[in-house]
Scaffold this active site. Sequence first.
Site, short mmCIF file in Angstrom:
data_model
loop_
_atom_site.label_atom_id
_atom_site.label_comp_id
_atom_site.label_asym_id
_atom_site.label_seq_id
_atom_site.Cartn_x
_atom_site.Cartn_y
_atom_site.Cartn_z
N GLY A 166 22.33 30.66 2.94
CA GLY A 166 23.83 30.60 3.02
C GLY A 166 24.27 29.72 2.00
N GLY A 198 18.92 27.83 2.89
CA GLY A 198 18.70 28.37 1.47
C GLY A 198 19.29 29.30 1.12
NE ARG A 240 13.71 21.61 13.01
CZ ARG A 240 13.15 22.83 12.72
NH1 ARG A 240 12.01 22.61 11.99
NH2 ARG A 240 13.38 24.00 13.08
NE ARG A 243 10.35 33.73 12.41
CZ ARG A 243 10.91 32.27 12.59
NH1 ARG A 243 12.10 32.49 13.10
NH2 ARG A 243 10.43 31.28 12.21
CG ASP A 270 13.13 34.87 -3.02
OD1 ASP A 270 14.06 34.72 -3.05
OD2 ASP A 270 12.34 33.89 -3.83
CG HIS A 316 20.17 27.87 9.83
ND1 HIS A 316 20.34 26.75 9.45
CD2 HIS A 316 19.04 28.36 9.62
CE1 HIS A 316 18.95 26.30 9.24
NE2 HIS A 316 18.34 27.33 9.08
CG LEU A 317 22.78 33.04 6.68
CD1 LEU A 317 23.45 33.78 5.75
CD2 LEU A 317 22.29 33.75 7.83
CD GLU A 350 17.15 21.28 10.30
OE1 GLU A 350 17.04 22.39 11.20
OE2 GLU A 350 16.18 21.13 9.40
#
Length: 375
Positions: free
Chosen positions: A310, A308, A64, A219, A260, A186-187, A361
């Site tokens: 999602g 994770g 990757r 972020r 978290d 994608h969460l 992935e």
Amino acid sequence: MSGAGDGLSVLVVNAGSSSIKLRLLGPDDEVLATTDLHADRHGFDEDELRVFLHGDRPDVVGHRVVHGGTQFTDPTLIDDEVVAELGRLVELAPLHQPAALKGIEAVHDVLPDVASVACFDTSFHTTLPPAAFTYALPREWLRRWPIRRYGFHGLSHAYASRHVAELARADGLDVDPAALRTVVCHLGAGASLCAVKGGRSVDTTMGFTPLEGLVMATRSGSVDPGLVLWLLRDDRLSLDDLEEGLEHESGLLGLGGSKDLRDLVDGDGPDPQAAALALDVYVHRLVTSVAAMTASLGGLDLLGFTGGVGEHDAVVRSRVAQRLAYLGVALDAHRNDSADGDTDVTAPGAAVRTYVVAAREDLQIAQEARRVVAG
């Protein structure tokens, strides 16, 4: 461990700043072994890789690589020239690209005769139309520098969008594959959306860097560039402080005191009001961004949750679905609350089918690596 035909065994390598994730897949994608090795700025202990392989020799290695720039639009067989070009892309992904390069070097030292393939998080988004990838900046800037919206998490979006479509067809969805309109959420610690039409990415939330778009664990997601300029003026913040704040001290952590999401949903933190606001902001940005993706698609047939958060946070999925009810999204409460792995969580009669899918992935990387070595 040699497989027949396209059924090749693959060592999947996902290198991060503090660890390197290894997964060994057999010819039929069965997981033969998996481990996480500690890594630092020097890379990781190659002897640990040898122990992990137990003397087995995969047919191909799939790496990757976060950034492929404009040069790499497809998975690519790695040679010295490719490594040099990846090194020149470090300035576009200074947090991620060096780790991938160290992983490539280390695996080559241990398996010098095994073909290695670079699989890029950006390549899935090279199908974005110019209107979606172009920033409205001075043309001279766009000519001088590789400025565009690249998008990230492409390996996850590619797998999830394809797998959601497979699940829907197995459940009887009758839509022309070339016209199928899917939004993948994608969460995870990092988070992004992708609008996929007929299997091709047509819009996404991350841009020139993975900082654009949704609120994430640490972020900020998108902020007014005028705010960034204001913070830099008059020595309010240094460039390093600004980067640290936006990348590592913002998002859920900055607003709610925890990166978290489970802490914020449960309200277990020291400031329940701050936790509730953080969750509200997270869901608001997520919902409005999903709606924007549907505008790029001209509608919505499938909605997929992965990563994770999602996969495991039923509260977030429920709140998102409630806000998107006007699009035809509705969840079966029992299925949503008990979802584990790949699950259809659609309420009976809902116009949009919604699925939870495990992030894999590794399967996308294995498929791309096999395709390259098969010619």
